[in-house]
Structure formats: C-alpha cells, structure tokens
Design a protein around this motif. Structure first.
Motif, PDB file in Angstrom:
ATOM      1  N   LEU A 191       0.932  -1.005  -0.088  1.00 35.23           N
ATOM      2  CA  LEU A 191      -0.026  -0.066  -0.014  1.00 35.23           C
ATOM      3  C   LEU A 191       0.721   1.289   0.142  1.00 35.23           C
ATOM      4  N   ALA A 192       2.172   0.840   0.348  1.00 35.05           N
ATOM      5  CA  ALA A 192       2.689   2.716   0.506  1.00 35.05           C
ATOM      6  C   ALA A 192       3.125   2.769  -0.746  1.00 35.05           C
ATOM      7  N   GLU A 193       3.655   1.720  -1.623  1.00 35.25           N
ATOM      8  CA  GLU A 193       4.530   2.176  -2.484  1.00 35.25           C
ATOM      9  C   GLU A 193       3.143   1.950  -3.704  1.00 35.25           C
ATOM     10  N   ILE A 194       2.187   1.803  -3.422  1.00 32.37           N
ATOM     11  CA  ILE A 194       0.690   2.157  -4.739  1.00 32.37           C
ATOM     12  C   ILE A 194       0.491   3.417  -4.096  1.00 32.37           C
ATOM     13  N   ASP A 195       0.619   3.647  -3.057  1.00 31.46           N
ATOM     14  CA  ASP A 195       0.673   5.269  -2.914  1.00 31.46           C
ATOM     15  C   ASP A 195       1.259   6.320  -3.757  1.00 31.46           C
ATOM     16  N   LYS A 196       2.651   5.926  -3.619  1.00 31.61           N
ATOM     17  CA  LYS A 196       4.087   6.969  -4.246  1.00 31.61           C
ATOM     18  C   LYS A 196       3.948   6.598  -5.846  1.00 31.61           C
ATOM     19  N   SER A 197       3.848   4.839  -6.235  1.00 26.53           N
ATOM     20  CA  SER A 197       3.907   5.135  -7.861  1.00 26.53           C
ATOM     21  C   SER A 197       2.695   4.796  -7.928  1.00 26.53           C
ATOM     22  N   GLY A 198       2.224   3.367  -7.247  1.00 28.11           N
ATOM     23  CA  GLY A 198       1.261   3.298  -8.483  1.00 28.11           C
ATOM     24  C   GLY A 198       2.170   1.777  -8.981  1.00 28.11           C
ATOM     25  N   GLY A 199       1.505   1.594  -9.877  1.00 22.67           N
ATOM     26  CA  GLY A 199       1.365  -0.181 -11.080  1.00 22.67           C
ATOM     27  C   GLY A 199       1.119  -0.984 -10.813  1.00 22.67           C
ATOM     28  N   PHE A 200       0.567  -1.213  -9.680  1.00 22.17           N
ATOM     29  CA  PHE A 200      -0.048  -3.077  -9.516  1.00 22.17           C
ATOM     30  C   PHE A 200      -1.363  -2.724  -7.946  1.00 22.17           C
ATOM     31  N   SER A 201      -2.392  -3.877  -8.270  1.00 18.86           N
ATOM     32  CA  SER A 201      -3.215  -4.433  -7.209  1.00 18.86           C
ATOM     33  C   SER A 201      -2.966  -4.842  -5.454  1.00 18.86           C
ATOM     34  N   VAL A 202      -3.434  -5.275  -4.892  1.00 16.41           N
ATOM     35  CA  VAL A 202      -3.305  -5.716  -4.223  1.00 16.41           C
ATOM     36  C   VAL A 202      -4.131  -7.008  -4.002  1.00 16.41           C
ATOM     37  N   PHE A 203      -3.794  -8.473  -3.590  1.00 14.71           N
ATOM     38  CA  PHE A 203      -5.054  -9.252  -3.173  1.00 14.71           C
ATOM     39  C   PHE A 203      -4.362 -10.766  -2.736  1.00 14.71           C
ATOM     40  N   PHE A 204      -5.661 -11.037  -2.196  1.00 13.69           N
ATOM     41  CA  PHE A 204      -5.516 -12.155  -1.740  1.00 13.69           C
ATOM     42  C   PHE A 204      -5.999 -13.660  -2.099  1.00 13.69           C
ATOM     43  N   PRO A 205      -5.617 -14.130  -2.728  1.00 10.48           N
ATOM     44  CA  PRO A 205      -5.952 -15.332  -3.380  1.00 10.48           C
ATOM     45  C   PRO A 205      -6.865 -16.127  -2.839  1.00 10.48           C
ATOM     46  N   ALA A 206      -7.796 -17.365  -3.257  1.00 11.12           N
ATOM     47  CA  ALA A 206      -8.664 -17.830  -2.436  1.00 11.12           C
ATOM     48  C   ALA A 206      -8.792 -19.062  -2.887  1.00 11.12           C
ATOM     49  N   ASP A 207      -8.719 -19.613  -1.824  1.00  7.68           N
ATOM     50  CA  ASP A 207      -9.200 -21.618  -2.065  1.00  7.68           C
ATOM     51  C   ASP A 207     -10.117 -22.410  -3.207  1.00  7.68           C
ATOM     52  N   ALA A 208     -10.146 -23.086  -2.499  1.00 10.34           N
ATOM     53  CA  ALA A 208     -11.113 -24.086  -4.003  1.00 10.34           C
ATOM     54  C   ALA A 208     -12.712 -23.305  -3.377  1.00 10.34           C
ATOM     55  N   GLN A 209     -13.358 -22.712  -2.375  1.00  9.94           N
ATOM     56  CA  GLN A 209     -14.610 -22.982  -1.790  1.00  9.94           C
ATOM     57  C   GLN A 209     -14.283 -21.064  -1.587  1.00  9.94           C
ATOM     58  N   GLY A 210     -13.711 -20.759  -2.272  1.00  8.83           N
ATOM     59  CA  GLY A 210     -13.431 -18.742  -2.573  1.00  8.83           C
ATOM     60  C   GLY A 210     -12.786 -17.888  -1.377  1.00  8.83           C
ATOM     61  N   LYS A 211     -12.685 -18.863  -0.623  1.00  6.22           N
ATOM     62  CA  LYS A 211     -12.485 -18.276   1.305  1.00  6.22           C
ATOM     63  C   LYS A 211     -10.900 -17.849   0.777  1.00  6.22           C
ATOM     64  N   ARG A 212     -11.136 -16.100   1.436  1.00  5.47           N
ATOM     65  CA  ARG A 212      -9.542 -15.067   1.133  1.00  5.47           C
ATOM     66  C   ARG A 212      -9.199 -15.450   2.534  1.00  5.47           C
ATOM     67  N   SER A 213      -8.039 -15.993   2.870  1.00  4.02           N
ATOM     68  CA  SER A 213      -7.299 -15.731   4.391  1.00  4.02           C
ATOM     69  C   SER A 213      -5.539 -15.268   4.159  1.00  4.02           C
ATOM     70  N   THR A 214      -5.171 -14.802   5.426  1.00  6.79           N
ATOM     71  CA  THR A 214      -3.637 -14.155   5.763  1.00  6.79           C
ATOM     72  C   THR A 214      -3.844 -14.454   7.007  1.00  6.79           C
ATOM     73  N   PHE A 215      -2.189 -13.830   7.291  1.00  4.44           N
ATOM     74  CA  PHE A 215      -1.329 -14.231   8.720  1.00  4.44           C
ATOM     75  C   PHE A 215      -0.934 -12.323   8.598  1.00  4.44           C
ATOM     76  N   ALA A 216      -0.595 -12.758  10.430  1.00  4.89           N
ATOM     77  CA  ALA A 216       0.031 -10.943  10.542  1.00  4.89           C
ATOM     78  C   ALA A 216       1.392 -11.323  10.619  1.00  4.89           C
ATOM     79  N   LEU A 217       2.213 -10.432   9.840  1.00  6.23           N
ATOM     80  CA  LEU A 217       3.777 -10.713   9.851  1.00  6.23           C
ATOM     81  C   LEU A 217       4.260  -9.007  10.240  1.00  6.23           C
ATOM     82  N   PRO A 218       3.901  -8.894  12.061  1.00  9.19           N
ATOM     83  CA  PRO A 218       4.556  -8.072  12.133  1.00  9.19           C
ATOM     84  C   PRO A 218       5.899  -7.679  12.469  1.00  9.19           C
ATOM     85  N   TYR A 219       6.678  -6.836  12.079  1.00  8.90           N
ATOM     86  CA  TYR A 219       8.194  -6.392  12.564  1.00  8.90           C
ATOM     87  C   TYR A 219       7.947  -6.779  14.295  1.00  8.90           C
TER      88      TYR A 219
END
Length: 344
Positions: A230-258
């Motif tokens: 999102l920070a890079e999209i703010d600066k220069s754009g050129g791509f979009s973010v997505f979260f791939p869905a599984d076979a049931q259409g469910k999208r998921s992710t997990f936290a990656l803290p610094y």
C-alpha cells in the motif's frame, strides 16, 4: 523483503563502509551519539521520518542497515564476536531464531506492557513493533482478468511472469510457504508449489525488488505484504493488492509483525534502549499508519485515511495465527522439503 532509500537508511550492500564508520565503538562512550539498526526492508520512508525525530529529541543519529529478514539475523550472528548492530528489526520466524541463537538481550521498552502477550517474547527479548499482513500483488493492465484464486496462478499465461521471494531467505517468502500449508495442508502445499514452479521466474531474496517488476510488467504477479504494498501504491502505483482464494472461495492471511529487540552485547546499548523507548512510545506508535502499518500497542488505535485503506483491503479476509515457535522448530525440515519439491 523490500527495497531501500539513501540518507538515513543505507543499502545492505554498503554494510562494510557503514560498519567501518561505526568502528565497533564501545556502548555509551562519551560523545558517541549513534545507534545502529539492522532491519528487514519495507519501512525505509517511515524510518527516515522517525529517526529524524529521534535525533531532534536526543541528538543521537540512527544508522540503519537494510536487508532481507533472514539476512539481517545472519549478519548479527556472523558478527557475534565483534557486535556491530544495536537494535534488530525483523519478521517471524527469524526474530525467534535470533532469540534462540542468543543474539538478543532482554529489555523492557517503555510501553511494551501495552503490546499483547501473543506478540512479545515471554523473556523480553523481542516485541512486535508494527503489525502487517501477507498479501499478493498483480499488474492490473496486463493481468487481465485479474487473478483471484490460488488456482488462477497456475494458469500457463503466467509462465515466466510470476515470482515470489524465496522461503528461508525473505520473511514474506517464508510466509508464502506457511500460507500454502494453511490452504492446502503440508503435503498439498509442496504439490501446489511444485506445480507453480512452472510459472515461477526463480529465486528472489528480496520481496521489495518484486514491486517495480510487477509495476513495469516484467512479472505480472508476485507476493508482498500489505504495509509495503500500500505504501508503494501511494508513491508510484502500477499494481494492485489481492489475497488468493482457496477452492471454496475463502480468502485468508496472517499477521507478519515487524519485531524489534536489543542486540546482545550491543556496542551502543544505552542509545539502543532510548531508541526502543522512542519506537514504542504512543506518539511514535500512532504514526504507524503513516507507513500503512498497524500499531503494536493495544492502546493506540490506527486512524486516518491510510488506516481506512488497510481496513478496506482486508475486508472479507480471514485472519489466522501461526504458532511461530512451532514454525521455527520445523523450519529447516520444511525448507528442505520445499527445495526438493520445487528444485529451487
């Protein structure tokens, strides 16, 4: 992970020159107003602003060395006999690895009591500094229709046009392997990533380097993390973010803290503690949204238009939580199985 900026944040490639400037000076020496941070990439612009504020408040100059999540830990380990870094910032499971190898010292930054127990080491060696999430990016002009599922990424049209950072080298790359295990199961993940290798350009130690490649259309799909993307999209754009869905259409992710921690035998330990106090202060934590991050302190709530963009991007995405110590315990075996399955 990620790419860098000059001035305050130096390239990992310039490490030798930077460390010769540091000279391994004794911690807290009179007149020595520096502190050195080894950090996973992705927060360069945020660091520039925060470290300038820190210098204004304390007179202490922050020298930052940026590289992949595993690489910064590896450097601290290699320098154990002559420690150069004062503060380490990296992603899981590499921060857990650093603690296990005795590279981090116990410390208690002011405000660390507001970091949830699940996001800090019980022995006080590291604390979540800023929350972030695994994501993927695509070029909306050339990847049309847009990829939506894990199965879409196997499409032959992405042959030589898809790349993800290497598990075991980049935190985001390791996250891809963990997410695939969550979606497909352990063996299913290996089978899936083995098939995906037909489209994969090849190894990459830095996720940040993939963003400009996607923006230019050199590759059409890559992995990333939400804060950096999102920070890079703010600066220069050129791509979009997505979260791939599984076979049931469910999208998921997990936290990656610094995660941030005090390096064991830090040459500027007093300055390092001051920096950690500053980074965990409510005033600095409130500025996490400036970088599209989420404050680690539970008493500091993200606000403003950037926080709203994070919420919008995460809408409909399920969040799960890895057991990072368990991840670390099996990481070598998982990486060996991954390399065998992909030939990478």
């Amino acid at each position: 992970m990620r790419i860098r900026k000059a001035a305050v944040v130096a390239l990992a490639a310039t490490l030798t020159g930077l460390l010769s400037a540091c000279g391994g000076t004794a911690g807290g020496a009179s007149g020595d107003q520096t502190v050195t941070v080894y950090t996973a990439d992705g927060l360069e612009d945020w660091y520039t602003a925060r470290f300038a504020e820190f210098k204004q408040q304390t007179g202490i100059t922050v020298q930052a060395v940026t590289a992949g999540s595993a690489e910064v830990v590896s450097r601290v380990g290699k320098e154990k006999a002559n420690t150069q870094a004062d503060v380490l910032v990296t992603l899981p499971p590499f921060v857990q690895q650093a603690a296990k190898e005795g590279l981090l010292a116990a410390s208690t930054p002011k405000g660390a009591d507001q970091v949830p127990a699940a996001q800090k080491d019980p022995q006080g060696r590291y604390y979540a500094l800023m929350n972030n999430y695994l994501s993927f990016i695509y070029n909306p002009q050339q990847a049309n229709p847009a990829p939506k599922s894990w199965n879409d990424l196997l499409d032959p049209k992405y042959k030589g046009k898809l790349q993800y950072s290497t598990p075991g080298e980049a935190g985001d790359g390791t996250a891809v392997l963990l997410q695939a295990q969550h979606v497909f199961g352990d063996q299913g993940a290996l089978e899936y990533l083995g098939k995906l290798q037909a489209n994969n350009v090849g190894p990459s130690s830095s996720t940040g380097k993939l963003q400009p490649k996607v923006a230019k259309g050199e590759v059409l799909v890559a992995n990333g993390d939400l804060q950096m993307n999102l920070a890079e999209i703010d600066k220069s754009g050129g791509f979009s973010v997505f979260f791939p869905a599984d076979a049931q259409g469910k999208r998921s992710t997990f936290a990656l803290p610094y995660f941030a921690g005090l390096v064991n035998n830090a040459p500027h330990s007093d300055n390092a503690r001051k920096l950690l106090d500053f980074l965990f202060s409510p005033e600095t934590q409130a500025k996490a949204s400036d970088a599209y991050g989420i404050p680690a302190r539970s008493d500091v709530k993200p606000q403003g238009p950037k926080a709203e963009k994070i919420t919008a991007a995460m809408s409909g995405v399920d969040i799960w939580t890895p057991d990072w110590n368990a991840v670390l315990g099996r990481l070598d075996a998982d990486l060996a199985a991954y390399r065998k399955a992909t030939g990478q």
